[in-house]
Design an enzyme around this catalytic site. Structure first.
Site, PDB file in Angstrom:
ATOM      1  N   LYS A  33     -37.225   2.517  16.159  1.00  0.00           N
ATOM      2  CA  LYS A  33     -38.052   2.676  17.357  1.00  0.00           C
ATOM      3  C   LYS A  33     -38.338   1.333  18.031  1.00  0.00           C
ATOM      4  O   LYS A  33     -38.211   1.200  19.255  1.00  0.00           O
ATOM      5  CB  LYS A  33     -39.380   3.369  17.011  1.00  0.00           C
ATOM      6  CG  LYS A  33     -40.245   3.594  18.252  1.00  0.00           C
ATOM      7  CD  LYS A  33     -41.626   4.079  17.893  1.00  0.00           C
ATOM      8  CE  LYS A  33     -42.515   4.102  19.121  1.00  0.00           C
ATOM      9  NZ  LYS A  33     -43.920   4.459  18.804  1.00  0.00           N
ATOM     10  N   ASP A  72     -40.699   8.781  18.911  1.00  0.00           N
ATOM     11  CA  ASP A  72     -41.856   8.986  18.037  1.00  0.00           C
ATOM     12  C   ASP A  72     -42.168  10.474  18.059  1.00  0.00           C
ATOM     13  O   ASP A  72     -41.399  11.278  18.611  1.00  0.00           O
ATOM     14  CB  ASP A  72     -43.051   8.129  18.471  1.00  0.00           C
ATOM     15  CG  ASP A  72     -43.538   8.474  19.870  1.00  0.00           C
ATOM     16  OD1 ASP A  72     -43.052   9.457  20.466  1.00  0.00           O
ATOM     17  OD2 ASP A  72     -44.413   7.753  20.381  1.00  0.00           O
TER      18      ASP A  72
END
Length: 237
Positions: A122, A141
């Site tokens: 991420k 996410d």
């Protein structure tokens, strides 16, 4: 909503600092890094503004003590110091600005960024999207995962998924890349922001209702999963 084209080194440090953190504290950390290692730019009233230090400036003066005590980085201090070492071995900031910025595959860019300490998929995709001009990078996410499940998962690939594994992470990114052929990372950012409560007032009512319906369905689904888990444990006993 705007996508920035930030300096890659500054962006990398910023997102390493974002690990398990909140925006006010991240802002405070980055201001301290500027103050300790950057150059003064101008003073307005009693406040002096500093440049963000280059990799070389930080390499020459940054220590674990300064990063922990004066900048408030805590355990992230070792991530920054190790990232400095790795990046220096790779050729310095030119590695980010010249090599990674010119790669065409966001997955390869993600892999190369993950070699830095404190950088997972991420964070890598955030750095790629916001500073390396990788328009196909999709930071994933739980919010982005839910957007994909709700709006783009026609084949129900994510229906029974319980957590974001590496396979799920890639699946979510691919759903966005397949749906938005041009600049999918930009679409991702707009859709992510649209989920924030502060933006509800500017959304069409039918979209807001769809979000609320999905949220209620999710709560019921989680309750059912929890109940089934309890029943399974009782049966196993």
């Amino acid at each position: 909503v705007r996508l920035i084209d930030q300096d890659p080194w500054e962006c990398l440090v910023s997102f390493i600092c974002s690990s398990n953190n909140n925006i006010p504290r991240i802002t405070k950390m980055l201001a301290a890094i500027r103050r300790e290692f950057g150059k003064p730019l101008l003073t307005v009233g009693d406040e002096t503004h500093y440049s963000f230090p280059s990799m070389l400036e930080m390499k020459e003066t940054a220590t674990d003590g300064i990063l922990r005590e004066k900048c408030g980085l805590g355990y992230r201090s070792k991530y920054i110091l190790e990232t400095l070492r790795i990046l220096d071995d790779l050729g310095g900031e030119a590695y980010l600005q010249e090599e990674l910025r010119h790669l065409q595959d966001p997955i390869i860019v993600q892999e190369k960024l993950c070699q830095f300490c404190g950088v997972g998929p991420k964070v890598a995709d955030c750095v790629a999207l916001f500073s390396l001009r990788q328009d196909g990078a999709i930071p994933v996410d739980v919010h982005v995962w839910n957007i994909a499940r709700r709006d783009y998962d026609a084949d129900n690939e994510l229906e029974d998924v319980k957590s974001i594994t590496p396979r799920v992470y890639k699946t979510v990114g691919d759903l966005f890349r397949n749906r938005f052929q041009i600049k999918p990372g930009w679409a991702h950012s707009l859709l992510f922001v649209a989920e924030l409560p502060s933006f509800r007032a500017v959304l069409p009512q039918d979209i807001v209702q769809e979000m609320e319906d999905f949220r209620e369905e999710e709560q019921l689904r989680k309750q059912a999963m929890k109940k089934n888990k309890v029943v399974s444990k009782k049966v196993s006993k």
